[in-house]
Design a protein around this motif. Structure first.
Motif, PDB file in Angstrom:
ATOM      1  N   SER A 374       0.830  -1.211   0.000  1.00 55.92           N
ATOM      2  CA  SER A 374       0.000   0.000   0.000  1.00 55.92           C
ATOM      3  C   SER A 374       0.859   1.252   0.000  1.00 55.92           C
ATOM      4  O   SER A 374       2.013   1.245   0.421  1.00 55.92           O
ATOM      5  N   ASN A 375       0.270   2.351  -0.495  1.00 56.01           N
ATOM      6  CA  ASN A 375       0.928   3.653  -0.349  1.00 56.01           C
ATOM      7  C   ASN A 375       0.003   4.714   0.212  1.00 56.01           C
ATOM      8  O   ASN A 375       0.376   5.873   0.338  1.00 56.01           O
ATOM      9  N   VAL A 376      -1.244   4.314   0.554  1.00 53.94           N
ATOM     10  CA  VAL A 376      -2.176   5.233   1.202  1.00 53.94           C
ATOM     11  C   VAL A 376      -3.015   4.482   2.222  1.00 53.94           C
ATOM     12  O   VAL A 376      -3.151   3.251   2.165  1.00 53.94           O
ATOM     13  N   LEU A 377      -3.571   5.249   3.154  1.00 50.33           N
ATOM     14  CA  LEU A 377      -4.634   4.767   4.034  1.00 50.33           C
ATOM     15  C   LEU A 377      -5.919   5.473   3.623  1.00 50.33           C
ATOM     16  O   LEU A 377      -5.984   6.704   3.582  1.00 50.33           O
ATOM     17  N   ILE A 378      -6.942   4.685   3.303  1.00 50.98           N
ATOM     18  CA  ILE A 378      -8.238   5.240   2.927  1.00 50.98           C
ATOM     19  C   ILE A 378      -9.031   5.494   4.207  1.00 50.98           C
ATOM     20  O   ILE A 378      -9.254   4.588   5.004  1.00 50.98           O
ATOM     21  N   ASP A 379      -9.431   6.724   4.419  1.00 48.41           N
ATOM     22  CA  ASP A 379     -10.119   7.148   5.647  1.00 48.41           C
ATOM     23  C   ASP A 379     -11.629   6.991   5.453  1.00 48.41           C
ATOM     24  O   ASP A 379     -12.242   7.679   4.630  1.00 48.41           O
ATOM     25  N   ARG A 380     -12.228   6.072   6.222  1.00 50.72           N
ATOM     26  CA  ARG A 380     -13.662   5.812   6.119  1.00 50.72           C
ATOM     27  C   ARG A 380     -14.333   6.122   7.450  1.00 50.72           C
ATOM     28  O   ARG A 380     -14.010   5.516   8.479  1.00 50.72           O
ATOM     29  N   PRO A 381     -15.285   7.055   7.490  1.00 47.80           N
ATOM     30  CA  PRO A 381     -15.971   7.384   8.738  1.00 47.80           C
ATOM     31  C   PRO A 381     -16.767   6.202   9.271  1.00 47.80           C
ATOM     32  O   PRO A 381     -17.102   5.267   8.540  1.00 47.80           O
ATOM     33  N   ALA A 382     -17.058   6.254  10.567  1.00 47.85           N
ATOM     34  CA  ALA A 382     -17.940   5.249  11.157  1.00 47.85           C
ATOM     35  C   ALA A 382     -19.326   5.347  10.533  1.00 47.85           C
ATOM     36  O   ALA A 382     -19.795   6.433  10.190  1.00 47.85           O
ATOM     37  N   HIS A 383     -19.970   4.186  10.371  1.00 46.93           N
ATOM     38  CA  HIS A 383     -21.329   4.098   9.837  1.00 46.93           C
ATOM     39  C   HIS A 383     -21.450   4.750   8.458  1.00 46.93           C
ATOM     40  O   HIS A 383     -22.485   5.329   8.124  1.00 46.93           O
ATOM     41  N   ALA A 384     -20.388   4.642   7.660  1.00 54.07           N
ATOM     42  CA  ALA A 384     -20.422   5.225   6.316  1.00 54.07           C
ATOM     43  C   ALA A 384     -21.116   4.266   5.356  1.00 54.07           C
ATOM     44  O   ALA A 384     -20.981   3.048   5.466  1.00 54.07           O
ATOM     45  N   PRO A 385     -21.874   4.780   4.405  1.00 54.64           N
ATOM     46  CA  PRO A 385     -22.545   3.908   3.441  1.00 54.64           C
ATOM     47  C   PRO A 385     -21.562   3.314   2.441  1.00 54.64           C
ATOM     48  O   PRO A 385     -20.413   3.756   2.339  1.00 54.64           O
TER      49      PRO A 385
END
Length: 404
Positions: A374-385
């Motif tokens: 990997s070269n990034v971290l994908i930021d996903r909020p809690a309870h995201a659709p």
């Protein structure tokens, strides 16, 4: 058991514990990668006098139609020693001082020269000083050129030198101790039995920490033993930051918390609502006139790196006096769909090609292969659709080897 803290609250509470380190003055080369401890003011004008911005001919103001008689040359580092009268011109190069009496530069493409005679063939400059860099155009003596907290890179180093500085005020390098703990860990120098795993986290965390200018020592692997952990803490007593990997959870063999309390540290908070990395522990210890910080990271390698990226690196930057110690996300689009998230904020490994990000299939917190890919971290909020390909996401850039 306490409710896990939101990421931003945890980062804010941690950074509030940091007191920037002592100021020292170092040469420009030694300041690279560090942060200005104080605002930097110019000690001179730049440029120090009016200079030409183009190769051409210097003429007097109001005399931009010609013809002219060429009476000399002004080259960079070798100024013309006389002065200009109406109808006279001096050959001039980019960066050369304008001769006395000259206020305009005619670019060489707009004139024709015959020996010492010069005639206009193109258009006169509008305004007349169009090709002149006036004295103090970049900055003037006494002006603030860089604020405190600025990261010193190549351009900032050049600006500081141009402003007349040989030494810069920066914070001393933080001292970091990395402690790898766990009975299951096998030292790198020894064969690894089937019930063991190689002790890779310490080297990984030390390497990540070296992306900022610090002094780092590694200790471990340390067995799951209270006395052994306290001995390791004693060995790190002069560190500004102690980072541990493993032992921050709630199992029978997770001894970090009782070891810290027995060592005299105060538990500031524990557990953050992120995935991976929930069992993060932050402690502090008064040591003389300053405060030591302890960052207890999870033992799973991906959890360890993600929490180090989000907490260890910002703390080290804050000790160095960074004005913006937290990592900054960028917006990109998805190359593939993403499933909805649960109750915790998630950081997914992905590969970003500069236009879109592809989430990696293997997201287990023990999978080093996908971490290295990997070269990034994908930021996903809690309870995201759920998201489909082409939708926007926030990513944090990792300096992570071959794909970066």
């Amino acid at each position: 058991m306490t409710t896990p803290m939101l990421l931003e609250e945890a980062q804010t509470r941690l950074l509030a514990l940091v007191e920037p380190l002592e100021v020292e003055h170092v040469d420009i080369g030694g300041a690279l990668g560090r942060y200005l401890a104080e605002p930097l003011f110019a000690l001179r004008h730049q440029p120090a006098a009016d200079v030409s911005a183009m190769d051409g001919y210097a003429v007097s103001a109001g005399d931009v139609s010609g013809p002219w008689r060429i009476i000399g040359e002004s080259a960079a580092g070798h100024p013309f020693s006389g002065s200009l009268e109406a109808g006279e011109a001096v050959r001039i190069s980019t960066g050369a001082l304008l001769p006395a009496g000259s206020k305009a530069v005619i670019v060489q493409e707009d004139v024709a020269r015959d020996r010492d005679h010069l005639v206009m063939t193109g258009e006169a400059p509008r305004p007349e000083n169009r090709h002149v860099r006036p004295r103090g155009m970049d900055f003037v003596e006494g002006a603030s050129v860089l604020p405190a907290g600025t990261l010193i890179g190549p351009a900032q180093a050049a600006l500081a030198i141009s402003a007349g500085h040989k030494y810069l005020p920066v914070r001393r390098r933080p001292r970091l101790a990395v402690i790898d703990s766990g009975d299951e860990l096998s030292p790198v120098s020894q064969p690894c039995a089937p019930h063991q795993i190689p002790a890779s986290n310490g080297a990984m965390l030390a390497a990540l920490a070296r992306s900022v200018p610090i002094d780092v020592e590694q200790n471990g692997p340390i067995p799951d033993d209270l006395d052994a952990l306290m001995t390791a803490f004693d060995a790190a007593a002069d560190a500004d930051v102690i980072v541990t990997s493993g032992g921050a959870s709630v199992g029978d063999h997770d001894l970090l918390r009782p070891a810290l309390e027995a060592w005299g540290a105060k538990i500031e908070f524990w557990r953050v609502a992120i995935k991976p990395g929930k069992p993060l522990l932050i402690a502090s210890r008064d040591h003389g006139s300053r405060k030591q910080l302890v960052i207890g990271l999870p033992g799973n390698p991906v959890s360890s790196l993600v929490t180090a990226y989000l907490f260890m690196l910002p703390v080290l930057r804050a000790f160095l006096g960074a004005s913006h110690p937290l990592p900054r996300a960028i917006t990109t689009r998805l190359a593939e769909p993403l499933e909805p998230t649960g109750a915790r904020r998630e950081f997914l490994r992905g590969v970003w090609d500069g236009e879109a990000v592809r989430p990696l299939t293997l997201q287990d917190s023990g999978a080093l292969s996908s971490l290295a890919a990997s070269n990034v971290l994908i930021d996903r909020p809690a309870h995201a659709p759920a998201l489909v390909a082409g939708e926007s996401v926030q990513v944090f850039l990792l300096q992570n080897g071959g794909y970066a």
